[in-house]
Design an enzyme around this catalytic site. Structure first.
Site, short mmCIF file in Angstrom:
data_model
loop_
_atom_site.label_atom_id
_atom_site.label_comp_id
_atom_site.label_asym_id
_atom_site.label_seq_id
_atom_site.Cartn_x
_atom_site.Cartn_y
_atom_site.Cartn_z
CE LYS A 54 -68.61 20.21 14.85
NZ LYS A 54 -67.17 19.89 14.99
CB SER A 304 -73.33 18.16 8.90
OG SER A 304 -73.15 19.38 8.21
#
Length: 513
Positions: A54, A304
């Site tokens: 992110k 992720s």
């Protein structure tokens, strides 16, 4: 490829992530490669300074702004940390609105990275609405978590690095929440190699892309599960859906247990502990590989994120064996007599008993809750069922029964000694001060609670099992109070676990007659 997609591709090529975002490593999952007879690689976005991809999207968005800008976002996790660090590095002022249910580890992390945290509302929707209001009041720039071209471009740099690090890939597996990572990576991969499959992976509890693809447009899910909270998104973004629709070849959905098994696979190979959404792509790769009918493929998945509450490890460890099909849970009826347990174990042919729960409840038959270790996955599970049937045991396979996995296996007690009009419900409880009191005020003061079981898993929502003594003529009124409570719930009154372990059906029959 149209000009708009070419613009994305060129922007991803030119996006300068240095010095804040790292070029992360690629690790081979050797044990999983052998198990699947494939070459399996992992793009390690857990190595970013905020332990999540992110950072890339947030940094690329914020670096377009003049120094000293005010920025606002709403997030309960990784996006918040990416915005906070990026703003501090670039000299911006960041305000992050987070639900009051956000775990302390994430709140403290955002504060430590320099972001101003505003806790507001008991869910993301409330937090986001407040963030929009603050944006307008402060004349600030709102930083979307996924549905924004600059954010999508930043996330696309994951694919840019991956394509430089690995050649001759057959497929890339990408986790999907709002779709920013999938959109950015897919457009880059397909711009270079149309033959590489781009496969999105969603949690079965929040499959908003799958729903959108079936409907032909973004649609809002009625509810989403909280286990893989990093991808718990009700509706995919408009722009991310447009790009996914063009460049994503396939979508795979996986269960929470399959995600837990993937957390273990990643740990075994790398000693990294992925958060549930971080292991999502690996779970999808494993499931797809077992079903595709091909071997010898070169496959990559994105790890992720690794922002995991330590408390959640207990839950993940408990569910891993079920997700990997190395354990099965059964509710079995055996004779209430000496030697019956020994005969049962003998019938299983030496297989490991991982769990055995029993309580004496009178003469006749006994209901046992048993875990059986498996080495051969689904074929061995089918074999165990055949053995039980051949030996005359009545049984239920509870391996996929949420009531059994969340509550029954941890409960001690028996059946009530008096007849009751019991109705059983499973609730998802928001973890914030006063939630239990609200529950009791809404339901407990009107009807007698005859059973209550709660376990904290370190998440924003807890799991509660509760039974109520409700007269038939009171059921419609009870339903009105359930609606007023507003918590997610499942009616488990007809669940076989209830009859086997918690409900005294004999007394109920006597009362009815």
């Amino acid at each position: 490829m149209v000009a708009q997609e070419l613009d994305y591709f060129r922007a991803i090529i030119q996006a300068d992530m240095a010095p804040l975002a790292k070029v992360t490593e690629v690790s081979e999952l050797t044990s999983l490669s052998k198990q699947l007879n494939q070459q399996v690689f992992l793009k390690r976005e857990d190595q970013q300074p905020v332990y999540s991809f992110k950072l890339r999207g947030a940094y690329n968005k914020l670096r377009q702004l003049p120094k000293g800008s005010k920025v606002v976002t709403a997030s309960a996790g990784n996006h918040a940390q990416g915005v906070a660090l990026s703003a501090a590095h670039l000299g911006h002022q960041a305000t992050i609105v987070m639900p009051v249910t956000t775990p302390d580890i994430k709140v403290n992390s955002v504060r430590n990275l320099g972001g101003e945290v505003v806790l507001h509302g008991h869910n993301f929707d409330a937090a986001q609405a407040h963030a929009y209001a603050l944006t307008e009041q402060q004349g600030a720039v709102f930083v979307p978590p996924f549905d924004d071209p600059d954010v999508i471009i930043g996330q696309g740099t994951v694919a840019r690095e991956l394509m430089q690090q690995l050649h001759n890939l057959d497929a890339v597996f990408i986790p999907v929440g709002g779709g920013g990572l999938l959109a950015g990576m897919a457009i880059y991969i397909k711009s270079l190699r149309l033959d590489i499959k781009v496969i999105g992976v969603e949690s079965a509890e929040s499959a908003c892309l799958d729903a959108a693809l079936k409907a032909g447009e973004p649609v809002e899910l009625d509810q989403v599960g909280s286990f893989a909270d990093g991808v718990a998104v009700k509706i995919i973004g408009k722009e991310t859906f447009r790009l996914a629709q063009k460049f994503c070849d396939e979508v795979v959905t996986v269960s929470s247990d399959e995600i837990c098994a993937a957390v273990q696979d990643i740990f075994v190979a790398t000693r990294a502990i992925a958060e549930p959404s971080g292991a999502l792509a690996t779970a999808g790769l494993t499931k797809w590989s077992k079903q595709c009918g091909q071997t010898g493929l070169k496959l990559a998945a994105v790890l992720s994120g690794a922002n995991l509450n330590f408390d959640r490890l207990r839950y993940i460890a408990e569910r891993t064996a079920l997700g990997a099909k190395s354990e099965a849970l059964f509710g079995v009826t055996i004779k209430e007599e000496k030697g019956s347990f020994k005969r049962f174990c003998h019938a299983l042919g030496g297989r490991a008993i991982t769990e055995f729960n029993y309580r004496y409840a009178g003469e006749g038959d006994a209901q046992i809750f048993v875990g059986v270790g498996l080495r051969g996955g689904q074929p061995e599970l089918d074999e165990v069922k055949s053995v039980l049937q051949t030996n005359g045991y009545g049984f239920e396979d509870l391996s996929d029964n949420e009531l059994a996995k969340l509550h029954i296996r941890y409960m001690v007690g028996g059946k009530p000694p008096v007849p009751l009009n019991e109705h059983l419900f499973r609730f998802e409880f928001p973890e914030y001060p006063g939630a239990l009191a609200r529950f009791l005020e809404t339901l407990g003061s009107e009807w007698n609670i005859t059973l209550f079981h709660y376990r904290n898993h370190g998440a924003a929502e807890g799991n509660v099992l509760a039974a109520f003594d409700i007269a038939p003529e009171q059921r419609s009124l009870f339903n009105l109070h359930l609606a007023k409570l507003g918590y997610k719930y499942w009616d488990e009154t007809n669940n076989p676990c209830f009859a086997q372990y918690l409900r005294n059906q004999e007394l109920e029959k006597q009362q009815a007659s």
